[in-house]
Design a protein around this motif. Structure first.
Motif, mmCIF file in Angstrom:
data_model
loop_
_atom_site.group_PDB
_atom_site.id
_atom_site.type_symbol
_atom_site.label_atom_id
_atom_site.label_comp_id
_atom_site.label_asym_id
_atom_site.label_seq_id
_atom_site.Cartn_x
_atom_site.Cartn_y
_atom_site.Cartn_z
ATOM 1 N N VAL A 237 -3.586 -7.326 -4.074
ATOM 2 C CA VAL A 237 -2.733 -7.102 -5.237
ATOM 3 C C VAL A 237 -2.726 -5.603 -5.497
ATOM 4 O O VAL A 237 -3.772 -4.987 -5.632
ATOM 5 C CB VAL A 237 -3.264 -7.882 -6.464
ATOM 6 C CG1 VAL A 237 -2.388 -7.627 -7.673
ATOM 7 C CG2 VAL A 237 -3.347 -9.367 -6.145
ATOM 8 N N ARG A 238 -1.524 -5.013 -5.539
ATOM 9 C CA ARG A 238 -1.382 -3.563 -5.716
ATOM 10 C C ARG A 238 -0.751 -3.242 -7.064
ATOM 11 O O ARG A 238 0.091 -3.985 -7.544
ATOM 12 C CB ARG A 238 -0.522 -2.976 -4.597
ATOM 13 C CG ARG A 238 -1.120 -3.180 -3.223
ATOM 14 C CD ARG A 238 -0.207 -2.613 -2.140
ATOM 15 N NE ARG A 238 -0.650 -2.974 -0.818
ATOM 16 C CZ ARG A 238 -1.537 -2.292 -0.116
ATOM 17 N NH1 ARG A 238 -2.063 -1.191 -0.593
ATOM 18 N NH2 ARG A 238 -1.898 -2.685 1.084
ATOM 19 N N ASP A 239 -1.131 -2.101 -7.616
ATOM 20 C CA ASP A 239 -0.477 -1.645 -8.837
ATOM 21 C C ASP A 239 0.790 -0.875 -8.468
ATOM 22 O O ASP A 239 1.156 -0.781 -7.297
ATOM 23 C CB ASP A 239 -1.425 -0.814 -9.712
ATOM 24 C CG ASP A 239 -1.884 0.470 -9.035
ATOM 25 O OD1 ASP A 239 -1.257 0.894 -8.043
ATOM 26 O OD2 ASP A 239 -2.868 1.053 -9.509
ATOM 27 N N GLU A 240 1.475 -0.309 -9.470
ATOM 28 C CA GLU A 240 2.744 0.386 -9.213
ATOM 29 C C GLU A 240 2.585 1.585 -8.288
ATOM 30 O O GLU A 240 3.514 1.954 -7.573
ATOM 31 C CB GLU A 240 3.374 0.818 -10.533
ATOM 32 C CG GLU A 240 3.885 -0.354 -11.342
ATOM 33 C CD GLU A 240 4.528 0.086 -12.641
ATOM 34 O OE1 GLU A 240 4.812 1.284 -12.810
ATOM 35 O OE2 GLU A 240 4.748 -0.796 -13.484
ATOM 36 N N ALA A 241 1.419 2.208 -8.279
ATOM 37 C CA ALA A 241 1.180 3.360 -7.407
ATOM 38 C C ALA A 241 0.815 2.941 -5.982
ATOM 39 O O ALA A 241 0.663 3.773 -5.108
ATOM 40 C CB ALA A 241 0.065 4.230 -7.993
ATOM 41 N N GLY A 242 0.661 1.637 -5.765
ATOM 42 C CA GLY A 242 0.310 1.155 -4.435
ATOM 43 C C GLY A 242 -1.181 1.014 -4.198
ATOM 44 O O GLY A 242 -1.615 0.665 -3.108
ATOM 45 N N THR A 243 -1.982 1.269 -5.230
ATOM 46 C CA THR A 243 -3.434 1.152 -5.108
ATOM 47 C C THR A 243 -3.842 -0.311 -5.186
ATOM 48 O O THR A 243 -3.360 -1.056 -6.043
ATOM 49 C CB THR A 243 -4.125 1.934 -6.253
ATOM 50 O OG1 THR A 243 -3.659 3.277 -6.223
ATOM 51 C CG2 THR A 243 -5.635 1.892 -6.113
#
Length: 160
Positions: free
Chosen positions: A98-104
């Motif tokens: 699962v990634r956040d908006e920054a791709g992390t």
């Protein structure tokens, strides 16, 4: 947790049709004897071509074995084999980062709703197609997406 139950995984064994299956040994007597687990029944409706066992986690009666499968020369961790009864019975579930908006990457989890998890994997798979793939990679990628689409349809049919 049960002090008598334990697992070891290393490499893989060649299953039917020469597809790799997780090579996992289990003990129920504190390590005096070990038996190879057979995941063919649990994985019979999974859409992937083969599995390499990786990490094993135990919490209470639940055991999770994270598995990798190859796509376009890259191995992706995309299936969890899960047992709720110390390894007596197993089921597979789609696994996703699962990634956040920054791709992390913010979490790694498996989805008990298989159709939803597979749909997310299909979306991620479609994003990962290289801009200029060679014909072989494009064909493999198309076959991968087709297997996911069929598995989604099977899982949705089972829900109804």
């Amino acid at each position: 947790m049960n002090a008598s139950v334990g697992y070891i995984t290393a490499g893989y064994e060649m299953g039917e049709r020469f597809t790799p299956q997780p090579n996992v040994l289990r003990t129920v007597d504190g390590g005096q004897t070990w038996h190879r687990l057979d995941f063919r029944a649990a994985l019979h409706d999974a859409p992937y071509g083969g599995y390499l066992g990786c990490c094993i986690f135990m919490q209470g009666t639940t055991t999770e074995i994270r598995c990798f499968t190859p796509l376009n020369g890259i191995t992706l961790e995309n299936v969890s084999l899960v047992s709720e009864d110390f390894g007596e019975t197993w089921n597979w579930y789609p696994r996703m980062y699962v990634r956040d908006e920054a791709g992390t990457i913010t979490a790694i989890r498996y989805f008990t709703d298989k159709a939803d998890g597979l749909r997310l994997q299909l979306e991620e798979c479609e994003k990962q197609l290289p801009a200029q793939p060679d014909a072989a990679r494009e064909e493999e990628h198309a076959a991968w997406c087709e297997r996911l689409e069929k598995a989604i349809a099977r899982q949705e049919a089972e829900r109804t």
